[in-house]
Design a protein around this motif. Structure first.
Motif, PDB file in Angstrom:
ATOM      1  N   ALA A 279       1.116  -1.088   0.074  1.00  0.00           N
ATOM      2  CA  ALA A 279      -0.096   0.008  -0.104  1.00  0.00           C
ATOM      3  C   ALA A 279       1.169   1.045   0.237  1.00  0.00           C
ATOM      4  N   VAL A 280       0.405   2.428  -0.176  1.00  0.00           N
ATOM      5  CA  VAL A 280       1.219   3.635  -0.018  1.00  0.00           C
ATOM      6  C   VAL A 280       2.102   3.680   1.319  1.00  0.00           C
ATOM      7  N   GLU A 281       1.469   3.396   2.245  1.00  0.00           N
ATOM      8  CA  GLU A 281       1.967   3.738   3.435  1.00  0.00           C
ATOM      9  C   GLU A 281       2.865   2.428   4.162  1.00  0.00           C
ATOM     10  N   ARG A 282       2.350   1.386   3.686  1.00  0.00           N
ATOM     11  CA  ARG A 282       2.988   0.000   4.573  1.00  0.00           C
ATOM     12  C   ARG A 282       2.812  -1.239   3.552  1.00  0.00           C
ATOM     13  N   GLN A 283       3.471  -2.227   3.738  1.00  0.00           N
ATOM     14  CA  GLN A 283       3.436  -3.324   2.835  1.00  0.00           C
ATOM     15  C   GLN A 283       3.742  -4.665   3.590  1.00  0.00           C
ATOM     16  N   ARG A 284       3.443  -5.737   3.184  1.00  0.00           N
ATOM     17  CA  ARG A 284       3.396  -7.062   3.674  1.00  0.00           C
ATOM     18  C   ARG A 284       3.899  -7.971   2.864  1.00  0.00           C
ATOM     19  N   LEU A 285       4.691  -8.898   3.260  1.00  0.00           N
ATOM     20  CA  LEU A 285       5.269  -9.968   2.714  1.00  0.00           C
ATOM     21  C   LEU A 285       5.077 -11.265   3.351  1.00  0.00           C
TER      22      LEU A 285
ATOM     23  N   ASP B  97      -5.818  -7.444   6.588  1.00  0.00           N
ATOM     24  CA  ASP B  97      -4.832  -6.109   6.645  1.00  0.00           C
ATOM     25  C   ASP B  97      -5.181  -5.083   5.915  1.00  0.00           C
ATOM     26  N   PHE B  98      -5.674  -5.456   4.778  1.00  0.00           N
ATOM     27  CA  PHE B  98      -5.719  -4.428   3.837  1.00  0.00           C
ATOM     28  C   PHE B  98      -7.485  -4.488   3.107  1.00  0.00           C
TER      29      PHE B  98
END
Length: 106
Positions: A14-20, A43-44
């Motif tokens: 996402a613009v402000e956070r990511q997830r792997l 989470d999104f």
């Protein structure tokens, strides 16, 4: 006998956070099935995992419901574009032409 399993990754930024997320799935799992199983929409909430565009290692997958995964694949979930890149280039070219025109008339 149990189906063999493979390890894959599913990522979303996402613009402000990511997830792997590293996952183990049954051999023969489709891209879409893995995306749905990832649960990243928890989470999104803006994600529609059933229809979002996806890719593997930067190359868009046109048929995620059919494409089978291979061990080590990295599924990328794509965000919708905020602006059309072609339109942005057109606007930039128009501004540059206007500046050039103004500089020549000075």
């Amino acid at each position: 006998m149990a189906k063999p399993v493979i390890t894959i990754e599913v990522v979303y930024a996402a613009v402000e956070r990511q997830r792997l997320l590293e996952m183990t799935v049954a051999e023969g799992t489709t891209v879409r099935a893995a995306v749905l199983a990832s649960g990243l929409n928890a989470d999104f909430p803006e994600l529609d995992l059933a229809s979002c565009p996806v890719g593997i290692f930067g190359k868009q997958v046109s048929d995620p419901e059919e494409r089978l995964l291979q061990a080590g694949d990295r599924i990328e979930i794509y965000r919708p574009l905020l602006a059309d890149p072609k339109e942005i280039r057109r606007q930039r070219a128009a501004r540059a032409a206007e500046i050039k025109r103004l500089n020549q008339s000075s």
